[in-house]
Design a protein around this motif. Structure first.
Motif, PDB file in Angstrom:
ATOM      1  N   CYS A 292       0.824  -1.203   0.000  1.00 31.69           N
ATOM      2  CA  CYS A 292       0.000   0.000   0.000  1.00 31.69           C
ATOM      3  C   CYS A 292       0.860   1.255   0.000  1.00 31.69           C
ATOM      4  N   HIS A 293       1.478   1.551  -1.128  1.00 34.00           N
ATOM      5  CA  HIS A 293       2.184   2.810  -1.255  1.00 34.00           C
ATOM      6  C   HIS A 293       2.155   3.257  -2.697  1.00 34.00           C
TER       7      HIS A 293
ATOM      8  N   GLU B 193       4.597   7.726  -1.011  1.00 35.81           N
ATOM      9  CA  GLU B 193       3.640   8.202  -0.024  1.00 35.81           C
ATOM     10  C   GLU B 193       2.559   7.138   0.183  1.00 35.81           C
ATOM     11  N   PRO B 194       1.953   7.126   1.371  1.00 33.31           N
ATOM     12  CA  PRO B 194       0.896   6.148   1.609  1.00 33.31           C
ATOM     13  C   PRO B 194      -0.228   6.273   0.593  1.00 33.31           C
ATOM     14  N   ALA B 195      -0.685   5.140   0.076  1.00 37.76           N
ATOM     15  CA  ALA B 195      -1.801   5.135  -0.868  1.00 37.76           C
ATOM     16  C   ALA B 195      -3.108   5.265  -0.104  1.00 37.76           C
ATOM     17  N   PRO B 196      -4.178   5.637  -0.790  1.00 35.71           N
ATOM     18  CA  PRO B 196      -5.478   5.683  -0.117  1.00 35.71           C
ATOM     19  C   PRO B 196      -5.806   4.335   0.518  1.00 35.71           C
ATOM     20  N   PHE B 197      -6.381   4.366   1.726  1.00 37.77           N
ATOM     21  CA  PHE B 197      -6.711   3.135   2.422  1.00 37.77           C
ATOM     22  C   PHE B 197      -7.716   2.342   1.600  1.00 37.77           C
ATOM     23  N   ARG B 198      -7.477   1.031   1.456  1.00 36.64           N
ATOM     24  CA  ARG B 198      -8.341   0.223   0.609  1.00 36.64           C
ATOM     25  C   ARG B 198      -8.892  -0.993   1.336  1.00 36.64           C
TER      26      ARG B 198
ATOM     27  N   SER C 266       8.755  -2.469   4.570  1.00 34.20           N
ATOM     28  CA  SER C 266       8.930  -1.028   4.372  1.00 34.20           C
ATOM     29  C   SER C 266       7.618  -0.319   4.056  1.00 34.20           C
ATOM     30  N   ASP C 267       6.503  -1.030   4.130  1.00 33.96           N
ATOM     31  CA  ASP C 267       5.211  -0.460   3.774  1.00 33.96           C
ATOM     32  C   ASP C 267       4.850   0.675   4.728  1.00 33.96           C
ATOM     33  N   PRO C 268       4.709   1.911   4.227  1.00 34.32           N
ATOM     34  CA  PRO C 268       4.378   3.039   5.117  1.00 34.32           C
ATOM     35  C   PRO C 268       3.022   2.905   5.785  1.00 34.32           C
ATOM     36  N   LEU C 269       2.129   2.105   5.209  1.00 33.13           N
ATOM     37  CA  LEU C 269       0.823   1.915   5.831  1.00 33.13           C
ATOM     38  C   LEU C 269       0.952   1.315   7.218  1.00 33.13           C
ATOM     39  N   LEU C 270       1.960   0.458   7.415  1.00 31.10           N
ATOM     40  CA  LEU C 270       2.136  -0.244   8.685  1.00 31.10           C
ATOM     41  C   LEU C 270       3.120   0.455   9.618  1.00 31.10           C
TER      42      LEU C 270
ATOM     43  N   GLN D  31     -10.854   2.066   7.803  1.00 29.33           N
ATOM     44  CA  GLN D  31      -9.709   2.959   7.948  1.00 29.33           C
ATOM     45  C   GLN D  31      -9.599   3.477   9.372  1.00 29.33           C
ATOM     46  N   GLU D  32     -10.744   3.848   9.969  1.00 25.91           N
ATOM     47  CA  GLU D  32     -10.727   4.397  11.323  1.00 25.91           C
ATOM     48  C   GLU D  32     -10.323   3.340  12.342  1.00 25.91           C
TER      49      GLU D  32
END
Length: 340
Positions: free
Chosen positions: A5-6, A11-16, A325-329, A38-39
């Motif tokens: 998810c990047h 940059e972080p991609a939209p939450f999916r 390396s996923d910025p989402l995590l 997402q929340e």
């Protein structure tokens, strides 16, 4: 094909939401009782790295589960917890949790929503209790509003707390290694001659335990380790069945490059040492898994030096650099001004 998810710019991609990688089996987790939003995910991520989950407000889940180490405790043979106390086991990676029905080396927890209780209440990990954790969160200036965003009201309950943590852990999906790209017949990706030979050796000698594509069959097996100094008997401590003595959960081989040291007590520092154990170092016992018994009466996995090198070449394709390396995590910035 599953992708991290990047965006292209990093940059972080939209939450999916939760995405199942192509070719993976159906999940075991019941998402109908805890849909990943997402929340909820953002709340769970904040809680995962929240030191107030521990007695001294210093140790978080992320202290022993570090993203760059595939959410293991890099460099430590066993977990180091509160007041620098030592556990007895090497922290397992938090990875592809949605496909597990039981958790930890002994399978002592059967629901992901309950997994964090072990660490919170362990006297050598967080040494806290859940009611006190909930009190600290309720008194925190940020958490009531975050729980309202995730669950509709400011009420902070144990069920909501654990579900939020699960939502974060469920999103820790690793399915984008070179192995996955080859398996999915992605253009430009294929095994070289050495990797292919190693893959064929793996299929013939290792896949009965490390089943594809999760690279674990999720069973418990005695793999011939000598008992350690605390005589940890693994699955037996849960079932009290003598046939389970010294059996431990088969770990996934995914991301092994990041997860050392290896085995339930972190006794082996390198992959080479792990392989040599299976070749020449296994201890025979009543509960040794039959898969390691050869027709000629010997035990272990027979392999030549060339086969060993080929196997290592294949195993290198199992490492998912996007996952670590996923910025989402990635760990969020936590406000440390509130220390009550």
């Amino acid at each position: 094909m599953f992708t991290a998810c990047h965006s292209e710019e990093g940059e972080p991609a939209p939450f999916r939401g939760f995405v199942q990688p192509d070719g993976f089996p159906e999940t075991s987790y019941d998402f109908s009782r805890n849909e990943v939003t997402q929340e909820g995910f953002e709340l769970g991520k904040k809680l995962f790295f929240e030191p107030r989950l521990s007695r001294n407000n210093i140790i978080s889940c992320g202290s022993c589960h570090i993203q760059t180490a595939a959410f293991t405790h890099h460099g430590h043979d066993v977990s180091h917890g509160i007041d620098d106390q030592l556990g007895i086991r090497n922290p397992m990676p938090i990875m592809n949790m949605a496909w597990n029905e039981e958790f930890f080396w002994d399978g002592g927890v059967f629901d992901l929503d309950l997994a964090a209780i072990n660490a919170i209440t362990s006297p050598v990990e967080m040494d806290e209790n859940v009611p006190n954790v909930l009190r600290k969160l309720r008194e925190h200036p940020e958490y009531p509003a975050l729980f309202k965003k995730a669950f509709g009201s400011e009420e902070i309950t144990d069920a909501r707390f654990f579900k939020a943590l699960s939502q974060y852990m469920l999103m820790a999906v690793s399915g984008n290694a070179e192995y996955d790209k080859i398996r999915g017949k992605e253009a430009g990706h294929s095994f070289n001659e050495e990797e292919l030979a190693g893959y064929q050796f793996f299929q013939n000698n290792c896949s009965s335990c490390h089943a594809e594509p999760l690279l674990t069959d999720k069973t418990y097996r005695n793999n011939g380790l000598t008992p350690n100094h605390v005589d940890d008997q693994g699955r037996f401590d849960v079932t009290l069945n003598k046939d389970d003595r010294y059996k431990f959960k088969v770990p996934s081989l995914r991301n092994w490059q990041y997860t050392g040291p290896y085995m339930h007590d972190g006794r082996f520092l390198t992959l080479d040492r792990v392989i040599e154990h299976y070749r020449n170092g296994m201890l025979d016992s009543e509960t040794l898994d039959p898969v390691f018994r050869n027709e000629d009466g010997t035990i272990g996995v027979k392999m030549t030096e060339e086969e060993k090198e080929n196997l290592i070449a294949f195993l290198k394709t199992l490492n998912d650099s996007d996952f670590v390396s996923d910025p989402l995590l990635a760990e969020p910035i936590i406000n440390s001004s509130y220390t009550k």
